[in-house]
Scaffold this motif. Structure first.
Motif, PDB file in Angstrom:
ATOM      1  N   ALA A 138      18.361  27.883  38.747  1.00 54.95           N
ATOM      2  CA  ALA A 138      18.081  28.849  37.681  1.00 54.95           C
ATOM      3  C   ALA A 138      16.990  28.322  36.760  1.00 54.95           C
ATOM      4  O   ALA A 138      16.085  29.073  36.350  1.00 54.95           O
ATOM      5  N   ALA A 139      17.056  27.038  36.439  1.00 50.32           N
ATOM      6  CA  ALA A 139      16.025  26.437  35.583  1.00 50.32           C
ATOM      7  C   ALA A 139      14.661  26.476  36.266  1.00 50.32           C
ATOM      8  O   ALA A 139      13.636  26.729  35.618  1.00 50.32           O
ATOM      9  N   ALA A 140      14.653  26.233  37.580  1.00 47.80           N
ATOM     10  CA  ALA A 140      13.387  26.270  38.322  1.00 47.80           C
ATOM     11  C   ALA A 140      12.807  27.679  38.329  1.00 47.80           C
ATOM     12  O   ALA A 140      11.585  27.869  38.205  1.00 47.80           O
ATOM     13  N   ARG A 141      13.675  28.673  38.470  1.00 52.55           N
ATOM     14  CA  ARG A 141      13.200  30.058  38.447  1.00 52.55           C
ATOM     15  C   ARG A 141      12.633  30.424  37.078  1.00 52.55           C
ATOM     16  O   ARG A 141      11.593  31.088  36.979  1.00 52.55           O
ATOM     17  N   GLU A 142      13.327  30.000  36.022  1.00 50.37           N
ATOM     18  CA  GLU A 142      12.832  30.275  34.677  1.00 50.37           C
ATOM     19  C   GLU A 142      11.480  29.613  34.453  1.00 50.37           C
ATOM     20  O   GLU A 142      10.574  30.198  33.853  1.00 50.37           O
ATOM     21  N   GLN A 143      11.341  28.394  34.928  1.00 51.39           N
ATOM     22  CA  GLN A 143      10.076  27.694  34.770  1.00 51.39           C
ATOM     23  C   GLN A 143       8.957  28.410  35.522  1.00 51.39           C
ATOM     24  O   GLN A 143       7.834  28.543  35.017  1.00 51.39           O
ATOM     25  N   ALA A 144       9.267  28.888  36.728  1.00 53.34           N
ATOM     26  CA  ALA A 144       8.255  29.585  37.524  1.00 53.34           C
ATOM     27  C   ALA A 144       7.782  30.848  36.808  1.00 53.34           C
ATOM     28  O   ALA A 144       6.576  31.133  36.741  1.00 53.34           O
ATOM     29  N   VAL A 145       8.728  31.616  36.262  1.00 52.22           N
ATOM     30  CA  VAL A 145       8.362  32.850  35.553  1.00 52.22           C
ATOM     31  C   VAL A 145       7.569  32.517  34.297  1.00 52.22           C
ATOM     32  O   VAL A 145       6.577  33.186  33.977  1.00 52.22           O
ATOM     33  N   ARG A 146       7.983  31.482  33.570  1.00 54.61           N
ATOM     34  CA  ARG A 146       7.251  31.087  32.365  1.00 54.61           C
ATOM     35  C   ARG A 146       5.814  30.694  32.708  1.00 54.61           C
ATOM     36  O   ARG A 146       4.869  31.061  32.004  1.00 54.61           O
ATOM     37  N   ARG A 147       5.657  29.985  33.795  1.00 54.04           N
ATOM     38  CA  ARG A 147       4.307  29.588  34.215  1.00 54.04           C
ATOM     39  C   ARG A 147       3.472  30.796  34.635  1.00 54.04           C
ATOM     40  O   ARG A 147       2.251  30.797  34.469  1.00 54.04           O
ATOM     41  N   CYS A 148       4.132  31.829  35.175  1.00 60.15           N
ATOM     42  CA  CYS A 148       3.406  33.061  35.512  1.00 60.15           C
ATOM     43  C   CYS A 148       2.797  33.682  34.259  1.00 60.15           C
ATOM     44  O   CYS A 148       1.632  34.089  34.257  1.00 60.15           O
ATOM     45  N   PHE A 149       3.585  33.767  33.185  1.00 61.93           N
ATOM     46  CA  PHE A 149       3.073  34.326  31.940  1.00 61.93           C
ATOM     47  C   PHE A 149       1.937  33.471  31.385  1.00 61.93           C
ATOM     48  O   PHE A 149       0.922  33.999  30.916  1.00 61.93           O
ATOM     49  N   GLU A 150       2.120  32.166  31.425  1.00 63.33           N
ATOM     50  CA  GLU A 150       1.074  31.269  30.925  1.00 63.33           C
ATOM     51  C   GLU A 150      -0.202  31.419  31.745  1.00 63.33           C
ATOM     52  O   GLU A 150      -1.312  31.401  31.196  1.00 63.33           O
TER      53      GLU A 150
ATOM     54  N   ALA B 190      10.963  34.135  42.729  1.00 61.25           N
ATOM     55  CA  ALA B 190      10.756  32.695  42.591  1.00 61.25           C
ATOM     56  C   ALA B 190      11.753  31.927  43.445  1.00 61.25           C
ATOM     57  O   ALA B 190      11.415  30.909  44.072  1.00 61.25           O
ATOM     58  N   GLY B 191      12.996  32.421  43.490  1.00 58.90           N
ATOM     59  CA  GLY B 191      14.001  31.775  44.327  1.00 58.90           C
ATOM     60  C   GLY B 191      13.742  31.975  45.801  1.00 58.90           C
ATOM     61  O   GLY B 191      13.964  31.070  46.612  1.00 58.90           O
ATOM     62  N   ALA B 192      13.250  33.157  46.177  1.00 59.63           N
ATOM     63  CA  ALA B 192      13.031  33.461  47.595  1.00 59.63           C
ATOM     64  C   ALA B 192      11.736  32.860  48.117  1.00 59.63           C
ATOM     65  O   ALA B 192      11.679  32.370  49.254  1.00 59.63           O
ATOM     66  N   TRP B 193      10.674  32.888  47.298  1.00 61.22           N
ATOM     67  CA  TRP B 193       9.353  32.452  47.760  1.00 61.22           C
ATOM     68  C   TRP B 193       8.998  31.032  47.351  1.00 61.22           C
ATOM     69  O   TRP B 193       8.225  30.363  48.028  1.00 61.22           O
ATOM     70  N   GLY B 194       9.558  30.595  46.224  1.00 60.79           N
ATOM     71  CA  GLY B 194       9.128  29.324  45.645  1.00 60.79           C
ATOM     72  C   GLY B 194       8.125  29.572  44.522  1.00 60.79           C
ATOM     73  O   GLY B 194       7.544  30.647  44.398  1.00 60.79           O
ATOM     74  N   GLU B 195       7.936  28.552  43.694  1.00 61.10           N
ATOM     75  CA  GLU B 195       7.111  28.734  42.501  1.00 61.10           C
ATOM     76  C   GLU B 195       5.650  29.032  42.824  1.00 61.10           C
ATOM     77  O   GLU B 195       5.066  29.976  42.297  1.00 61.10           O
TER      78      GLU B 195
END
Length: 454
Positions: A107-119, A149-154
């Motif tokens: 879950a933390a990895a998914r949140e980080q991936a989404v946050r990086r998308c916005f950035e 993010a969970g299915a594809w990766g960051e």
């Protein structure tokens, strides 16, 4: 641990009588994350084998403390290792994975991936409008982005979001030059197939377009070919310049090609590539084009026109074959640019009314419904008509209040093939007397075409 001691401990752990007990100890460590709880010692063989390692015998049929087994391994044996180390050694050295911890880490990895998308999007240099649209969609789609993010990766998610954001940055202005999907993908990603519907960027692009063009998305089954084409078309994106086309009859224009086409009284299917070439020259006869959704209606009307009128008096007819594609829009835009009026008729269902709504939104001064009144709807009804999508009708109720009220009352769709005779009468009034059908908000209008002899 010294290799000799490790070898000796492994030899003891591999005693067949310990197999079940070691799996139970592993399950306990996974559950608690530390030596806690109790495990059952089932029989003498298990008790004897465990005693051979830790030096203490537990009573068969009773439960033993996991913490005590761990303490005995650490303090009372020559191995001086934890229970967790012993279990990892027995299972091949892999970590003891706790589902809760793994879930939290994922879950933390998914949140980080989404946050990086916005950035990432913030640093792409998009126009204010494109940035606002992309960020608005991303906020609405955060749950889906986490899932991807969970299915594809960051990194694949980052790449897909970047491609979609840059695509929004290159969307054409309404009625601007068409953008081709493969060219757009190649320019942005280097891969001409990146925006295919099976690719991550292609999937996200369609989702983003569906978010911003909800009415268009609602006309077709989500994920269908028609749904994808309608969304791309609304965004001004064509798959290519050849495969999309519009069927025409009676176009005019001061070029040898258009003059000969009219003289021959032929229907002509025009692709986007051809329309880009002739857009500045094409005209509607006497400034009026009759646009129909269905090819059956189009064919019936062109046959009637050929039979009744000379070629120089043929009205301009256009067939969209359902939802408008980029070729349809290109032709209609070219006609409207010269002052043409558009009269559109489609089926009495959510799609037909949706197409008409799109035309009215894009060409409010030029477009009018043609034979799409409550009276026409009732005349078009036939036994066995399909049921209507009441939710879909609500979306166009403000545009067609009286018609939607009647359609809701009857609860059935109707097809405009049933109105061919009425269409023929309208065309006859137009050709012989120069009187158009009623315009939206107005009555019939006469033009300089009045008095034409067929």
């Amino acid at each position: 641990m010294h290799p000799d001691l490790q070898r000796d401990l492994l030899e003891l752990l591999r005693e067949p009588a310990l197999e079940r007990l070691l799996e139970a100890l592993h399950a306990s460590l996974v559950k608690h994350g530390e030596p806690r709880g109790r495990v059952e010692i089932r029989d003498d063989d298990e008790a004897h084998a465990l005693q051979g390692i830790i030096g203490k015998r537990f009573t068969p049929g009773k439960k033993a403390s996991v913490a005590e087994i761990d303490r005995m391994l650490r303090e009372n044996t020559r191995f001086s290792c934890s229970l967790a180390d012993a279990v990892r050694m027995y299972r091949g050295g892999g970590p003891i994975v706790r589902p809760k911890v793994v879930k939290a880490q994922a879950a933390a990895a998914r949140e980080q991936a989404v946050r990086r998308c916005f950035e990432q999007v913030a640093g792409l240099g998009l126009s204010a409008q494109a940035y606002s649209r992309v960020i608005g969609w991303m906020h609405a789609a955060e749950m889906n982005l986490r899932k991807k993010a969970g299915a594809w990766g960051e990194q694949p998610l980052l790449d897909a979001v970047r491609a979609v954001a840059l695509a929004f940055g290159r969307m054409p202005e309404r009625n601007g030059p068409p953008v081709y999907l493969a060219e757009l993908a190649a320019q942005i990603t280097g891969d001409a197939k990146a925006f295919d519907a099976t690719q991550p960027a292609g999937r996200l692009l369609l989702r983003a377009l569906a978010y911003y063009h909800r009415d268009v998305a609602a006309r077709e089954k989500p994920g269908s070919a028609a749904w994808k084409t309608a969304l791309l078309t609304e965004a001004g994106i064509a798959r290519d310049p050849i495969s999309v086309h519009v069927d025409t009859f009676g176009l005019t224009g001061d070029t040898p090609y258009l003059r000969e086409l009219r003289r021959a009284a032929l229907t002509r299917s025009m692709n986007l590539d051809n329309l880009v070439a002739i857009a500045d020259d094409v005209r509607a006869w006497n400034g009026v084009a009759f646009v129909v959704e269905n090819p059956t209606v189009f064919a019936a009307l062109t046959n009637t026109v050929r039979r009744l009128y000379r070629a120089e008096n043929h009205p301009t007819l256009v067939c969209t074959n359902g939802n408008l594609n980029p070729a349809d829009w290109k032709l209609l835009e070219a006609l409207c640019a010269t002052g043409a009026l558009l009269f559109y008729s489609g089926d009495f269902d959510v799609r037909g009314l949706g197409i008409m709504t799109g035309l009215l939104n894009r060409y409010p001064e030029a477009a009018s419904p043609w034979r799409m009144t409550p009276d026409d709807y009732v005349a078009a009804l036939r036994d066995g008509s399909t049921a209507l999508d009441s939710a879909g009708l609500e979306r166009v109720k403000a545009v067609f209040p009286d018609l939607v009220a009647k359609m809701t009352e009857r609860g059935q769709a109707a097809h405009h093939e049933a109105l061919i005779r009425r269409f023929e009468d309208d065309l006859d009034r137009w050709v012989r007397r120069g009187i158009t059908p009623p315009r939206r908000g107005e009555g019939p209008r006469s033009s300089s075409a009045a008095g034409i002899r067929p």
